[in-house]
Structures are given as C-alpha cells and as structure tokens.
Design an enzyme around this catalytic site. Structure first.
Site, mmCIF file in Angstrom:
data_model
loop_
_atom_site.group_PDB
_atom_site.id
_atom_site.type_symbol
_atom_site.label_atom_id
_atom_site.label_comp_id
_atom_site.label_asym_id
_atom_site.label_seq_id
_atom_site.Cartn_x
_atom_site.Cartn_y
_atom_site.Cartn_z
ATOM 1 N N ASP A 1 0.864 -1.179 0.000
ATOM 2 C CA ASP A 1 0.000 0.000 0.000
ATOM 3 C C ASP A 1 0.905 1.235 0.000
ATOM 4 O O ASP A 1 1.508 1.571 1.022
ATOM 5 C CB ASP A 1 -0.907 0.013 1.239
ATOM 6 N N LYS B 1 -7.049 3.259 -2.711
ATOM 7 C CA LYS B 1 -7.399 3.222 -1.288
ATOM 8 C C LYS B 1 -7.590 4.649 -0.797
ATOM 9 O O LYS B 1 -6.844 5.550 -1.177
ATOM 10 C CB LYS B 1 -6.259 2.515 -0.540
ATOM 11 N N LYS C 1 -10.383 0.231 -1.676
ATOM 12 C CA LYS C 1 -10.190 -0.025 -0.248
ATOM 13 C C LYS C 1 -10.480 1.235 0.563
ATOM 14 O O LYS C 1 -9.690 2.165 0.572
ATOM 15 C CB LYS C 1 -8.748 -0.498 0.015
#
Length: 257
Positions: free
Chosen positions: A102, A166, A198
C-alpha cells in the site's frame, strides 16, 4: 441471517486487519495474526509495517493462516514526492515477502498542481512489485477533499497500473467517506473494473460497512466486491463485526482506526 449480519460476515472476509502504530512490537503483530483467524473465518489480509513481515509470515504459517495475505505500507504516511525513495521502500517490502504493498500517492504534489510525479511514482512502484505483489495506492482523499482532486488522483493511479485505489492512511483527520468512495468507484467503473477499492479508517461497524458495500453494488454490480476487488482497512472494526455476529463481546473503550 439479517442483512446487517450478512454485511458483517462479508466485511470480515474483505478485511485488511491493520496495525500501523509507532509502538508496534513483534508480540502485537503475532497477536494480530491470531486475531485474523476469526470465528467467522479468516480476514483477507493483515497490514503491518515492513519490518514485521518475517515474524508475521512465520506466525501465519504456524497457525494455518497461509491464505491470509500480508500487506505493508511504503511512502507512508506523508506521501512524499521522492520517487527513488518510494521505489526503494517498495522493493524492500517485496524482498521482505509482502504479498501486497500500500503506497501513498504524492497527494500534496497533486494539490500543488503536479500531476506527473504521482503517475510516475505509482508506475515505478508497480514495476518494483513485479509479479510478486499487488499495489494498492493510497490517495489520502480526506486531505485532497476536492472531488476533482479525488477523481484525478484515482485516474492517475489507475492509469499508472494500480491494482487497488485506497482512500486513506488512517493518520489524518478525515479518512474513508462515502463521498470519496462514490467518486473513486465511479472512476473504477469508467476505467477498469478489475481495479479494487479499499476504504480505510473510519469504518466503525457493520452498518457503516454495509453502506460502503452498497455503493460498490450500485456502481459495479452485486457480485463485484470480493477479496480481489474490495478491502476494508481497519483495526477496531473487527471487534464490532464479531459482536454483530454474536461471536464476540461488545467493544470496550475508545475505538481506533
């Protein structure tokens, strides 16, 4: 099973169970691995700092959690615009054994009018992941705030090869919101429905999880949200979901990320 319980069950199986705190220790990560094997099934992943990947891998192997992915973070949490450092961190994370990385998009650079560095950083980090790990890009939607910037960061990330987009690091005042989810999943619907979404931080209970899943169903179809395309980044959420499913006690004290 009630709709709320269905949402709770689904959210557990779509969860990146997270600890990204300055006081994290090997023992806290070991405990997180055990929590990821819940009475309602395994979470999709755990999300931890890179230095804890080896102990997490060892623990998951020992407890039969081989299917639980290990996610980590790079260029975190500030989203600096130094591509070389982001790439070095991403390569190191993959070398440690991360299944998923991430990375924080250089959102402040975008706010200052620089679209190029974000695209190039994501592209370079995607190359650094190779075939070893998937790349999730954190756009920090709560700081971008402007819908046009949230859209642009999402578009640039997808164009550069992101596997997921995300919302948030969980380290700023405003984390996942339904408004940001709507924009980001609209971009996914327009560009590439294989890209995942996300929401992270601020999703506190089954009702909130159900709202995010509802946006996904409306924009991308009832069957779109699977662990390959949708994750919840959360820590305290798990306790609430297990309580909803009558598989755990009600949460106590202040609730974090």
């Amino acid at each position: 099973m009630s709709d709320l319980k269905k949402a709770a069950q689904q959210a557990i199986n779509l969860m990146d169970l997270t600890t990204l705190n300055d006081d994290d220790t090997d023992q806290k990560v070991i405990d997180l691995c055990h929590k990821a094997k819940t009475p309602a099934g395994d979470t999709a992943a755990i999300c931890i700092y890179p230095r804890f990947i080896p102990i997490a891998r060892k623990t998951l192997n020992e407890i039969g959690g081989d299917d639980i992915k290990i996610a980590t973070v790079t260029n975190f949490p500030h989203g600096n615009d130094d591509i070389a450092i982001a790439v070095l961190e991403t390569r190191a994370a993959v070398a440690y054994g991360a299944d998923e990385v991430d990375v924080v998009f250089p959102y402040r650079a975008l706010m200052a009018g620089n679209e190029t560095v974000g695209f190039e950083l994501v592209k370079a980090c995607k190359e650094a992941c190779g075939d070893e790990a998937i790349l999730k890009v954190i756009i920090e939607s709560g700081v971008l705030a402007d819908p046009a910037l949230i859209r642009k960061a999402s578009e640039l990330s997808i164009d550069a090869g992101a596997d997921f987009i995300k919302t948030s690091t969980g380290k700023v005042a405003v984390n996942a919101t339904l408004e940001a989810a709507e924009i980001m999943m609209t971009v996914i619907s327009e560009k590439n429905t294989k890209v995942g979404f996300k929401p992270a931080g601020g999703v506190k209970d089954a009702a909130a999880a159900a709202e995010f899943l509802g946006v996904a169903a409306r924009l991308l179809g009832d069957d779109w949200a699977t662990p390959a395309t949708f994750r919840f980044g959360a820590s305290s959420l798990l306790t609430n979901l297990l309580h909803t499913l009558e598989l755990g006690d009600a949460p106590k004290g202040p609730q974090g990320y």
